[in-house]
Design an enzyme around this catalytic site. Structure first.
Site, mmCIF file in Angstrom:
data_model
loop_
_atom_site.group_PDB
_atom_site.id
_atom_site.type_symbol
_atom_site.label_atom_id
_atom_site.label_comp_id
_atom_site.label_asym_id
_atom_site.label_seq_id
_atom_site.Cartn_x
_atom_site.Cartn_y
_atom_site.Cartn_z
ATOM 1 C CG HIS A 166 -0.975 -2.763 -3.348
ATOM 2 N ND1 HIS A 166 -1.333 -2.011 -2.259
ATOM 3 C CD2 HIS A 166 -2.040 -2.657 -4.200
ATOM 4 C CE1 HIS A 166 -2.518 -1.462 -2.427
ATOM 5 N NE2 HIS A 166 -2.977 -1.845 -3.605
ATOM 6 C CG HIS A 213 1.872 -0.342 1.139
ATOM 7 N ND1 HIS A 213 1.575 -1.612 1.587
ATOM 8 C CD2 HIS A 213 1.202 -0.200 -0.037
ATOM 9 C CE1 HIS A 213 0.752 -2.203 0.722
ATOM 10 N NE2 HIS A 213 0.522 -1.367 -0.271
ATOM 11 C CB CYS A 239 3.335 -4.620 1.399
ATOM 12 S SG CYS A 239 4.507 -3.914 2.588
#
Length: 316
Positions: free
Chosen positions: A288, A276, A220
């Site tokens: 993402h 994240h 990420c």
């Protein structure tokens, strides 16, 4: 039955008898999420499982495999130590790094010393519960006679960095992010950012991925870093460090190019540690990378991710 506690986890964290049928391998079946099924006396969620591959050394120290311990609280682990790299632990991003036979580790961005150095045994990394407690900065309880391990969610840390929420508010005792604001994106720049990020749709996700130019994969934070580099902004490698830059914005202020940070499953929404990160691309969506199919576009205001937003940050 009694538990040997770190930071005093008592018998209250034990599983009920109905849960005793859980096996030592139940947490690492492909695609299965570990179960969070206990609480500490303080009310913190705790990941519990039974470990059959533990051992006790000549000094009487109890050792458990590190990978299933991490999996019990929803973390994944990538072990590159055989090739000279680190063992990396985190959710979608790296939060902890360590080497076998070295007590020096990286925990949430800080270099700390463990009471016992991790060791390699039968191809796996092993750690003592006391060292695991210090590595994860949380409570760990264990019972060598049954093999039961209890690990409290690391989110219940009152002194973690700076806390924020999806409304952009910060707690009074936390430090503000560092400014990295360069300039506002023009309409043309915004369109270019979205188009550039979308070029990577479908690129595979890999936890702890190396540089895209070498691996053709992202995790990420390496994805957000790669995209922002195109626009002259050198973000740090990890989400928790990217979180220290720019300024908080609320949902109503959100603009294309803003970063969105999320908590991890089973944690509280006030968790100060981002697990994240993604990039807002407008129209209530963000881009993402996570799992399969890798780089993807998700809804911000509905579905799973809407429930685990930590806060939003402007760095452009």
């Amino acid at each position: 039955m009694t538990l040997k506690p770190v930071k005093t986890i008592a018998a209250a964290v034990l599983l009920t008898s109905a849960m005793v049928s859980i096996t030592a391998c139940s947490y690492n079946k492909p695609g299965q999420k570990p179960k969070v099924n206990s609480v500490t006396p303080a009310g913190t969620l705790s990941g519990s499982y039974y470990e059959k591959s533990s051992f006790t050394d000549r000094q009487g120290k109890y050792w458990i495999p590190l990978k299933p311990a991490a999996a019990s609280i929803g973390y994944r682990m990538k072990d590159d130590t055989a090739s000279g790299g680190y063992a990396k632990i985190g959710y979608t991003d790296v939060m902890y790094m360590l080497h076998p036979d070295s007590p020096q580790v990286f925990s949430l961005g800080q270099k700390i010393t463990l009471p016992d150095a991790p060791v390699r045994r039968n191809g796996q990394l092993y750690i003592t519960p006391t060292a695991l407690s210090k590595l994860l900065q949380t409570e760990v309880g264990w019972n060598p006679s049954t093999g039961e391990i209890n690990i409290a969610s690391p989110s219940d840390r009152k002194d973690s960095g700076h806390a924020g929420t999806s409304t952009g508010k910060n707690s009074g005792t936390t430090e503000q992010p560092k400014s990295l604001r360069i300039q506002s994106l023009s309409s043309a720049d915004s369109s270019e950012l979205v188009a550039y990020a979308k070029k990577y749709l479908g690129v595979p996700y890999e936890f702890g991925a190396g540089p895209y130019e070498e691996t053709r994969r992202f995790d990420c934070s390496s994805f957000t870093r790669h995209v922002f580099k195109k626009f002259g902004v050198d973000l740090p490698r990890l989400a928790k460090d990217q979180d220290n830059l720019g300024r908080r914005v609320s949902r109503s202020e959100l603009e294309i190019g803003d970063l969105i940070f999320f908590t991890v499953p089973g944690r509280f929404e006030s968790d100060a540690i981002p697990g994240h990160v993604g990039i807002y691309i407008g129209d209530g969506k963000f881009i993402h990378t996570w799992g399969d199919p890798g780089v993807q576009i998700s809804d911000l205001d509905s579905g799973y991710w809407s429930n685990v937003i930590l806060h939003m940050q402007r760095v452009l």
